[in-house]
Design a protein around this motif. Structure first.
Motif, mmCIF file in Angstrom:
data_model
loop_
_atom_site.group_PDB
_atom_site.id
_atom_site.type_symbol
_atom_site.label_atom_id
_atom_site.label_comp_id
_atom_site.label_asym_id
_atom_site.label_seq_id
_atom_site.Cartn_x
_atom_site.Cartn_y
_atom_site.Cartn_z
ATOM 1 N N TRP A 134 84.318 37.428 38.902
ATOM 2 C CA TRP A 134 84.804 36.399 39.823
ATOM 3 C C TRP A 134 83.975 36.305 41.108
ATOM 4 N N LEU A 135 83.107 37.276 41.362
ATOM 5 C CA LEU A 135 82.384 37.317 42.635
ATOM 6 C C LEU A 135 81.179 36.382 42.606
ATOM 7 N N ARG A 136 81.154 35.432 43.546
ATOM 8 C CA ARG A 136 80.032 34.494 43.648
ATOM 9 C C ARG A 136 79.050 34.898 44.746
ATOM 10 N N ASP A 137 79.580 35.336 45.897
ATOM 11 C CA ASP A 137 78.677 35.675 46.999
ATOM 12 C C ASP A 137 79.430 36.510 48.029
ATOM 13 N N ASP B 293 88.214 28.984 47.704
ATOM 14 C CA ASP B 293 87.427 29.929 46.915
ATOM 15 C C ASP B 293 86.785 31.007 47.782
ATOM 16 N N ALA B 294 87.423 31.349 48.909
ATOM 17 C CA ALA B 294 86.823 32.349 49.799
ATOM 18 C C ALA B 294 87.881 33.082 50.610
ATOM 19 N N PHE C 112 83.224 35.164 48.547
ATOM 20 C CA PHE C 112 83.326 33.901 47.834
ATOM 21 C C PHE C 112 83.520 34.185 46.345
ATOM 22 N N PHE C 113 84.504 33.517 45.741
ATOM 23 C CA PHE C 113 84.885 33.852 44.367
ATOM 24 C C PHE C 113 85.090 32.603 43.528
ATOM 25 N N ASP C 114 85.148 32.826 42.236
ATOM 26 C CA ASP C 114 85.423 31.752 41.275
ATOM 27 C C ASP C 114 86.927 31.736 41.023
ATOM 28 N N PRO C 115 87.656 30.729 41.509
ATOM 29 C CA PRO C 115 89.111 30.709 41.347
ATOM 30 C C PRO C 115 89.559 30.556 39.894
#
Length: 240
Positions: A52-55, A22-23, A66-69
């Motif tokens: 989709w963007l987490r951080d 996820d990164a 870092f993303f949400d797959p």
């Protein structure tokens, strides 16, 4: 789960690698001295409010994405990142618009217990080391190690110092220090091995503040020398 880094995009500036399931990791040249494109990319991605963007984790020459797959694939995100990099405005490489933050520092004594020994090691007087450190024009390259800890680039190369052989178990909050070719400020009491040359009464990190970190990547920093009385006075007024 261990994921072997695999190259997704190979461009002169930067490359893009798989960091985890996820990164992704955007990696610039290790000898880059301009962090403005990194900051501009992060700003563009945050402004886009991508589902989709987490951080985002910017560093000296890289950005961890870092993303949400469940929302998108690594290949799709890689293509999006490449396209975003190509569309960054030319002005993204300029420092002119950066904030300039002045940080008051009391050098030496109880506020900088390593100043004297560090100066001796460098062949300087304590006053010369403090003056030359304060004369620098610094840039916040990244925030890391602890919440609000600024890694500052721009240290005079002749002031570079190795870290302590045995780190301290407790470094006071506000300590201004040199570690290798960087200078930085401890935002809270913590262990640390950098050379402590001074201290600031300013609170660098406060969860009640928005944003909580006083300094942000891309900010310019200048240190302003103050004496012990000035330090005590500012502490009394709690300049948070």
């Amino acid at each position: 789960m261990h994921v072997t880094a695999s190259l997704i995009i190979d461009t002169p500036l930067p490359t893009l690698e798989r960091l985890a399931d996820d990164a992704l990791l955007l990696q610039w040249s290790e000898d880059t001295t301009n962090t403005a494109p990194i900051r501009a990319l992060c700003a563009a991605l945050r402004e886009a409010a991508l589902p989709w963007l987490r951080d985002l984790v910017p560093a000296y020459d890289s950005v961890g994405v870092f993303f949400d797959p469940r929302q998108s694939t690594a290949s799709e995100i890689g293509a999006y990142l490449q396209d975003t990099l190509r569309r960054l405005p030319a002005g993204a490489t300029e420092r002119d618009a950066a904030r300039l933050i002045e940080i008051p520092v009391c050098y030496g004594g109880e506020h900088g217990p390593d100043l004297e020994s560090a100066a001796t090691e460098l062949g300087l007087t304590a006053a010369d080391l403090a003056r030359r450190h304060a004369d620098g024009d610094y840039e916040v390259a990244l925030i890391g190690f602890a919440p609000g800890f600024p890694y500052l680039r721009g240290l005079d190369p002749t002031l570079a110092l190795p870290r302590l052989a045995t780190p301290r178990t407790r470094v006071p909050a506000g300590s201004v220090a040199i570690g290798g070719q960087q200078t930085g400020i401890y935002p809270r009491a913590s262990p640390g091995g950098w050379r402590l040359i001074g201290s600031t009464p300013l609170r660098l990190f406060d969860v009640e503040r928005a944003p909580p970190s006083r300094l942000l990547p891309g900010d310019r920093v200048r240190f302003v020398a103050i004496d012990a009385a000035g330090f005590a006075d500012r502490n009394e007024h709690d300049l948070s």
